[in-house]
Design a protein around this motif. Structure first.
Motif, PDB file in Angstrom:
ATOM      1  N   TRP A  19       0.880  -1.318   0.008  1.00  0.00           N
ATOM      2  CA  TRP A  19      -0.009   0.055  -0.006  1.00  0.00           C
ATOM      3  C   TRP A  19       0.685   1.366  -0.095  1.00  0.00           C
ATOM      4  O   TRP A  19       0.574   2.279  -0.828  1.00  0.00           O
ATOM      5  N   TYR A  20       2.078   1.134   0.964  1.00  0.00           N
ATOM      6  CA  TYR A  20       2.903   2.366   0.931  1.00  0.00           C
ATOM      7  C   TYR A  20       3.366   2.783  -0.431  1.00  0.00           C
ATOM      8  O   TYR A  20       3.409   3.717  -0.800  1.00  0.00           O
ATOM      9  N   THR A  21       4.078   1.747  -1.095  1.00  0.00           N
ATOM     10  CA  THR A  21       4.638   1.965  -2.241  1.00  0.00           C
ATOM     11  C   THR A  21       3.691   2.408  -3.423  1.00  0.00           C
ATOM     12  O   THR A  21       4.060   3.177  -4.096  1.00  0.00           O
ATOM     13  N   ASP A  22       2.562   1.795  -3.180  1.00  0.00           N
ATOM     14  CA  ASP A  22       1.441   2.174  -3.934  1.00  0.00           C
ATOM     15  C   ASP A  22       1.203   3.531  -4.039  1.00  0.00           C
ATOM     16  O   ASP A  22       1.183   4.329  -4.993  1.00  0.00           O
ATOM     17  N   VAL A  23       0.958   4.160  -3.014  1.00  0.00           N
ATOM     18  CA  VAL A  23       0.563   5.549  -2.610  1.00  0.00           C
ATOM     19  C   VAL A  23       1.798   6.495  -3.256  1.00  0.00           C
ATOM     20  O   VAL A  23       1.670   7.352  -3.893  1.00  0.00           O
ATOM     21  N   CYS A  24       3.003   6.012  -2.622  1.00  0.00           N
ATOM     22  CA  CYS A  24       4.225   7.094  -3.218  1.00  0.00           C
ATOM     23  C   CYS A  24       4.274   6.993  -4.789  1.00  0.00           C
ATOM     24  O   CYS A  24       4.472   8.233  -5.138  1.00  0.00           O
ATOM     25  N   ARG A  25       3.908   5.990  -5.487  1.00  0.00           N
ATOM     26  CA  ARG A  25       4.014   6.168  -6.948  1.00  0.00           C
ATOM     27  C   ARG A  25       2.777   6.602  -7.500  1.00  0.00           C
ATOM     28  O   ARG A  25       2.723   7.741  -8.292  1.00  0.00           O
ATOM     29  N   LYS A  26       1.574   6.157  -6.981  1.00  0.00           N
ATOM     30  CA  LYS A  26       0.373   6.721  -7.461  1.00  0.00           C
ATOM     31  C   LYS A  26      -0.164   8.192  -7.331  1.00  0.00           C
ATOM     32  O   LYS A  26      -0.530   8.911  -8.147  1.00  0.00           O
ATOM     33  N   ALA A  27       0.239   8.685  -6.188  1.00  0.00           N
ATOM     34  CA  ALA A  27       0.111   9.995  -5.674  1.00  0.00           C
ATOM     35  C   ALA A  27       1.240  10.781  -6.462  1.00  0.00           C
ATOM     36  O   ALA A  27       1.241  12.145  -6.175  1.00  0.00           O
ATOM     37  N   GLU A  28       2.072  10.247  -7.316  1.00  0.00           N
ATOM     38  CA  GLU A  28       3.194  11.047  -7.920  1.00  0.00           C
ATOM     39  C   GLU A  28       4.094  11.671  -6.952  1.00  0.00           C
ATOM     40  O   GLU A  28       4.505  12.904  -7.418  1.00  0.00           O
ATOM     41  N   LEU A  29       4.460  11.210  -5.825  1.00  0.00           N
ATOM     42  CA  LEU A  29       5.284  11.901  -4.891  1.00  0.00           C
ATOM     43  C   LEU A  29       6.762  11.659  -5.518  1.00  0.00           C
ATOM     44  O   LEU A  29       7.499  12.433  -5.192  1.00  0.00           O
ATOM     45  N   MET A  30       6.900  10.548  -5.957  1.00  0.00           N
ATOM     46  CA  MET A  30       8.441  10.153  -6.108  1.00  0.00           C
ATOM     47  C   MET A  30       8.326   9.299  -7.496  1.00  0.00           C
ATOM     48  O   MET A  30       7.326   8.532  -7.726  1.00  0.00           O
ATOM     49  N   ASP A  31       9.782   8.830  -8.081  1.00  0.00           N
ATOM     50  CA  ASP A  31       9.745   7.881  -8.941  1.00  0.00           C
ATOM     51  C   ASP A  31      11.188   7.411  -8.472  1.00  0.00           C
ATOM     52  O   ASP A  31      12.077   7.722  -8.229  1.00  0.00           O
ATOM     53  N   TYR A  32      11.405   6.035  -9.197  1.00  0.00           N
ATOM     54  CA  TYR A  32      12.542   5.404  -9.210  1.00  0.00           C
ATOM     55  C   TYR A  32      13.699   5.759 -10.137  1.00  0.00           C
ATOM     56  O   TYR A  32      13.218   6.269 -11.206  1.00  0.00           O
ATOM     57  N   SER A  33      14.924   5.985  -9.675  1.00  0.00           N
ATOM     58  CA  SER A  33      15.895   6.645 -10.838  1.00  0.00           C
ATOM     59  C   SER A  33      16.662   4.938 -11.338  1.00  0.00           C
ATOM     60  O   SER A  33      16.304   4.065 -10.820  1.00  0.00           O
ATOM     61  N   SER A  34      17.565   5.174 -11.965  1.00  0.00           N
ATOM     62  CA  SER A  34      18.244   4.000 -12.589  1.00  0.00           C
ATOM     63  C   SER A  34      19.531   3.570 -11.779  1.00  0.00           C
ATOM     64  O   SER A  34      20.091   2.662 -11.803  1.00  0.00           O
ATOM     65  N   VAL A  35      19.498   4.238 -10.516  1.00  0.00           N
ATOM     66  CA  VAL A  35      20.631   4.013  -9.341  1.00  0.00           C
ATOM     67  C   VAL A  35      19.696   3.460  -8.148  1.00  0.00           C
ATOM     68  O   VAL A  35      18.895   4.212  -7.741  1.00  0.00           O
ATOM     69  N   LYS A  36      20.013   2.227  -7.834  1.00  0.00           N
ATOM     70  CA  LYS A  36      19.183   1.753  -6.695  1.00  0.00           C
ATOM     71  C   LYS A  36      19.349   2.534  -5.331  1.00  0.00           C
ATOM     72  O   LYS A  36      20.381   2.954  -5.032  1.00  0.00           O
ATOM     73  N   GLY A  37      18.181   2.837  -4.866  1.00  0.00           N
ATOM     74  CA  GLY A  37      18.314   3.610  -3.590  1.00  0.00           C
ATOM     75  C   GLY A  37      18.144   5.076  -3.744  1.00  0.00           C
ATOM     76  O   GLY A  37      18.138   5.654  -2.790  1.00  0.00           O
ATOM     77  N   PHE A  38      18.308   5.507  -5.246  1.00  0.00           N
ATOM     78  CA  PHE A  38      18.119   6.885  -5.273  1.00  0.00           C
ATOM     79  C   PHE A  38      16.858   7.213  -5.829  1.00  0.00           C
ATOM     80  O   PHE A  38      16.728   6.871  -7.054  1.00  0.00           O
ATOM     81  N   ILE A  39      16.155   7.943  -5.490  1.00  0.00           N
ATOM     82  CA  ILE A  39      14.820   8.445  -5.864  1.00  0.00           C
ATOM     83  C   ILE A  39      14.933   9.647  -6.422  1.00  0.00           C
ATOM     84  O   ILE A  39      15.452  10.548  -6.075  1.00  0.00           O
ATOM     85  N   ILE A  40      13.778  10.049  -7.371  1.00  0.00           N
ATOM     86  CA  ILE A  40      13.317  11.212  -7.927  1.00  0.00           C
ATOM     87  C   ILE A  40      12.209  11.933  -6.999  1.00  0.00           C
ATOM     88  O   ILE A  40      11.251  11.216  -6.780  1.00  0.00           O
ATOM     89  N   TYR A  41      12.653  13.011  -6.438  1.00  0.00           N
ATOM     90  CA  TYR A  41      11.368  13.828  -5.840  1.00  0.00           C
ATOM     91  C   TYR A  41      10.454  14.568  -6.921  1.00  0.00           C
ATOM     92  O   TYR A  41      11.114  15.375  -7.543  1.00  0.00           O
ATOM     93  N   ARG A  42       9.358  13.902  -7.273  1.00  0.00           N
ATOM     94  CA  ARG A  42       8.630  14.334  -8.311  1.00  0.00           C
ATOM     95  C   ARG A  42       7.972  15.704  -7.613  1.00  0.00           C
ATOM     96  O   ARG A  42       8.022  16.041  -6.481  1.00  0.00           O
ATOM     97  N   PRO A  43       7.470  16.651  -8.482  1.00  0.00           N
ATOM     98  CA  PRO A  43       6.868  18.050  -8.180  1.00  0.00           C
ATOM     99  C   PRO A  43       5.972  17.833  -6.788  1.00  0.00           C
ATOM    100  O   PRO A  43       6.290  18.558  -6.019  1.00  0.00           O
ATOM    101  N   TYR A  44       5.149  16.961  -6.753  1.00  0.00           N
ATOM    102  CA  TYR A  44       4.007  16.868  -5.619  1.00  0.00           C
ATOM    103  C   TYR A  44       4.663  16.604  -4.273  1.00  0.00           C
ATOM    104  O   TYR A  44       4.457  17.080  -3.471  1.00  0.00           O
ATOM    105  N   GLY A  45       5.935  15.580  -4.512  1.00  0.00           N
ATOM    106  CA  GLY A  45       6.440  15.140  -3.041  1.00  0.00           C
ATOM    107  C   GLY A  45       7.306  16.059  -2.817  1.00  0.00           C
ATOM    108  O   GLY A  45       7.673  16.472  -1.670  1.00  0.00           O
TER     109      GLY A  45
END
Lengths: 477, 477
Positions: A19-45
């Motif tokens: 549920w937590y991961t889904d919310v992070c993705r679907k609310a467009e808070l973040m996205d994964y980058s191509s480097v493991k453990g490094f995330i993209i903070y999207r505008p809303y997050g």
């Protein structure tokens, strides 16, 4: 937005982690980058982080702190100056070995934290008690190589603030440590609607190099604790390692007394896991990037969109963060998107409402819908609703915390509570790290913080010896 | 403060480079760290950057941009996706080869700029014209390994903002490129009192991977140019390399049109080198961390300090950034410290002034001192003085720029102007990179930007062929 539509999220009770991961993705808070453990903070997050930062930065400056920026890279030799510190962080460091086209003579680590840089600088610029206190803060990102990572909770890079202060007396430094802990606690309450359990960390759990570490701990929906911020008193440990001396009023050389304190984007994780529900994010109104979304009903009918924009203008001028969703999606879709994003209030306005001179306002936290007049009181009514919602969210979280704060006196009770009721378990403890380790081994629960409760002859739940402290234990993130 | 006292700074005309370094240190804008090329932004220097950031961030958001945060580390394979880009930046990269205790399978570079990360993310999240435009901006620090470094002007790490936008049409992307260039130019004028020369870079000087690079160039006191910001139009180059496609309104797959634009802490260097004088920094009032310093004269006399704090309170309430210097130094010392820091206005207030109900206000830019009544007009008078000072500083800088903008038609004139008069030299050019290189070789001057002046049969000053453009050349930082 289009990514949301037909995708549902997992229910909290089915699989909280999913549920937590889904919310992070679907609310467009973040996205994964191509480097493991490094995330993209999207505008809303990122906008949530900007609001947290703005609120804290104001309080830091009001209490006499100044912002600085230290280099991103630390020579390994500098990191090694304080023994406990390097032992704590060396295993987590990202190491730069090449600069330009050359191999570096001395490898540089990307800051996991900047104590050593502040110490080196303070040692250079402080001479006399007249130069004290120095109260610096830095907003930046740090890198700590992590094996298992989760958005906002544990990442190889995260955004944070790190305060570093030096003082002419122990008393003043200890006051600073507690002052910042209090600023964290009140900000979590007033901005994020998050109740916090606070206290001292045990020797085992304290910060590498600190004399005393205070923590703010929040209780997530699933009954696990989340360390959400820490404030450290360093005494003169780093001062001696880095030769941070000053000429005191008695004209004698003395080592400075030091503190550091920090909170990070983990706070976003706490907001998600404390307030969220099966429809997605539920954002506390004061930190929400958008506080009010206006959804026109039958927006192709003459005057509906005009009215929506007219309301938007009025609310904007009143200082509210508001948006009209005029996209070509159906109202139903707009509702669920706004819910997924946890937008506190939704205004529905259609031809009938306009005729009546009314609009419908729905509260995200409990779904309550009411009609309000489109008159001069609208702004006041909305501000009242936002404050009401903030308080409801805080009270609900506090109730959940109190219901999951259990005092036990035996290991049996301890295990039973952890497995069935979950949450914080308060237990008497002898003070030995050995018992702390055994408890962790047997229950996977760790000591979160020492309570200020007095001991009246209780026995350590682990070894049965005289207890010295009552400690909050919990499974944690 | 104590570091300042009896230390003088080198005079500008004796050794401008030394003067610059002295001001950076003595005004306590920065300090060196133990890693070459990595500086510490001290509170006073960082506060200037915070004011620049706040002003620009507001304009970015007003024009529909959103802030995000991308990872600090980039896989080498990702950096290599766009040929010109990697060729431009690979030689300057800091490379991480160890994470935690393990060697990395693929080395990671610390971002020298984040185009590649934005491209990878945009390719993932953009599907249709409905998702466009995406207008993101990031505030962060970047690392570019430099051999020779100078505070704020050229460092291995610097703070900046990087905007990255993608659009559904070339026209819209080109408009964005020019809009941001204009925001930079007007901000430099209105906030920093810096006049800028703007124009297109030549093929040789443009950004690695860009189709067109626009620049803002400032003229320093010593007659050298400083590139202070750039705005790039990328066309579809990166879009093709990173497969950034979208379904257009005709339901056809099309590559996006892209821009990027950035300014950095270099702007602080421009402010120092354009406005400073032999007494130190001269800060434009709107960006100055402290706009007014109040220096009590004979502060031990009853009522003097009270009056100073009373004035401070009044000015603070009017939104001015003001400080009382109540330290135990002599007024003379306080004056020179305030001058070194470039504080725009200094209020002197002593027993006599208080009797008269007056105070003395001194302007930092020209040293003019005048008496003002301590009445209800004080705030208005100070705001008028600050605006006046801003305009005087801009006009002075503009005059200097215009006096050092010379049109030539032969290489002889070109060399003569560069050596004696210095500044920008406008010369006809055939458009061949070969001539541009020869001019640089012979004069050490580089092409700063192409002017919009029309060519009327002039000949290239280098090869004598038909000129295609009139170009601004200059020695530069």
């Amino acid at each position: 937005m289009s990514t949301l539509k037909n995708e549902a999220i997992c229910s909290m009770d089915t699989d909280f982690a999913q549920w937590y991961t889904d919310v992070c993705r679907k609310a467009e808070l973040m996205d994964y980058s191509s480097v493991k453990g490094f995330i993209i903070y999207r505008p809303y997050g990122y906008a949530i982080w900007e609001n947290i930062r703005e609120c804290l930065d104001k309080k830091f400056k009001e209490t006499g702190h100044e912002n600085v920026y230290m280099p991103m890279l630390i020579p390994t030799s500098l990191l090694q100056k304080e023994a406990d510190h390097v032992e704590g962080f060396a295993p987590e460091c990202a190491v730069v070995t090449k600069g330009g086209l050359d191999d570096l003579e001395e490898p540089l680590v990307i800051r996991p934290t900047s104590e050593t840089l502040f110490c080196e600088h303070y040692a250079k610029v402080v001479n006399s008690y007249r130069d004290l206190p120095k109260k610096y803060n830095q907003w930046c990102s740090v890198v700590r190589w992590e094996k298992t990572t989760r958005p906002f909770l544990r990442g190889s890079e995260f955004l944070w603030q790190e305060g570093h202060t030096i003082h002419a007396s122990e008393e003043e430094a200890r006051e600073e440590t507690l002052r910042m802990l209090d600023i964290y606690k009140t900000t979590c309450k007033d901005l994020l609607a998050l109740p916090m359990v606070t206290g001292l960390k045990t020797e085992k759990e304290k910060f590498a190099g600190a004399e005393a570490t205070y923590t703010i701990e929040a209780l997530m929906h699933d009954g696990k604790a989340l360390q959400s911020g820490t404030s450290h008193y360093f005494g003169q440990g780093f001062a001696k390692a880095f030769d941070m001396k000053f000429l005191n009023k008695e004209n004698k050389q003395e080592y400075v007394y030091q503190t550091s304190w920090g909170v990070s984007t983990r706070l976003i994780g706490a907001v998600i896991m404390v307030h969220g529900d099966d429809n997605g994010l539920v954002l506390p109104p004061r930190v929400a990037p958008t506080q009010v979304v206006i959804v026109p009903i039958r927006q192709n009918v003459d005057g509906v969109l005009d009215k929506a924009y007219e309301i938007e203008k009025t609310l904007k001028e009143a200082g509210l963060r508001v948006k009209v969703d005029a996209s070509d999606k159906s109202p139903g879709w707009k509702f669920s998107e706004a819910e997924m994003r946890g937008i506190p209030l939704r205004i529905e306005i259609g031809p009938k409402d306009i005729e009546e001179g009314k609009c419908v306002i729905a509260k995200r936290n409990d779904g309550v819908k009411e009609k309000y007049n489109l008159d001069d009181n609208l702004v006041a009514n909305i501000n009242t609703l936002l404050d009401k919602m903030h308080n409801e969210m805080y009270d609900k979280a506090l109730k959940h915390l109190n219901e999951h704060m259990t005092r036990v006196n035996t290991m049996e009770e301890f295990v039973d509570v952890l497995e069935n009721k979950t949450g914080f378990v308060r237990a008497p403890w002898c003070g030995d790290t050995e018992c702390e380790l055994k408890i962790k081994e047997q229950t996977t629960a760790t000591s979160r913080c020492i309570t200020d409760q007095e001991v009246h002859g209780e026995k350590c739940i682990c070894c049965g010896k005289e207890a010295k402290k009552i400690v909050n234990f919990a499974k944690s993130y």
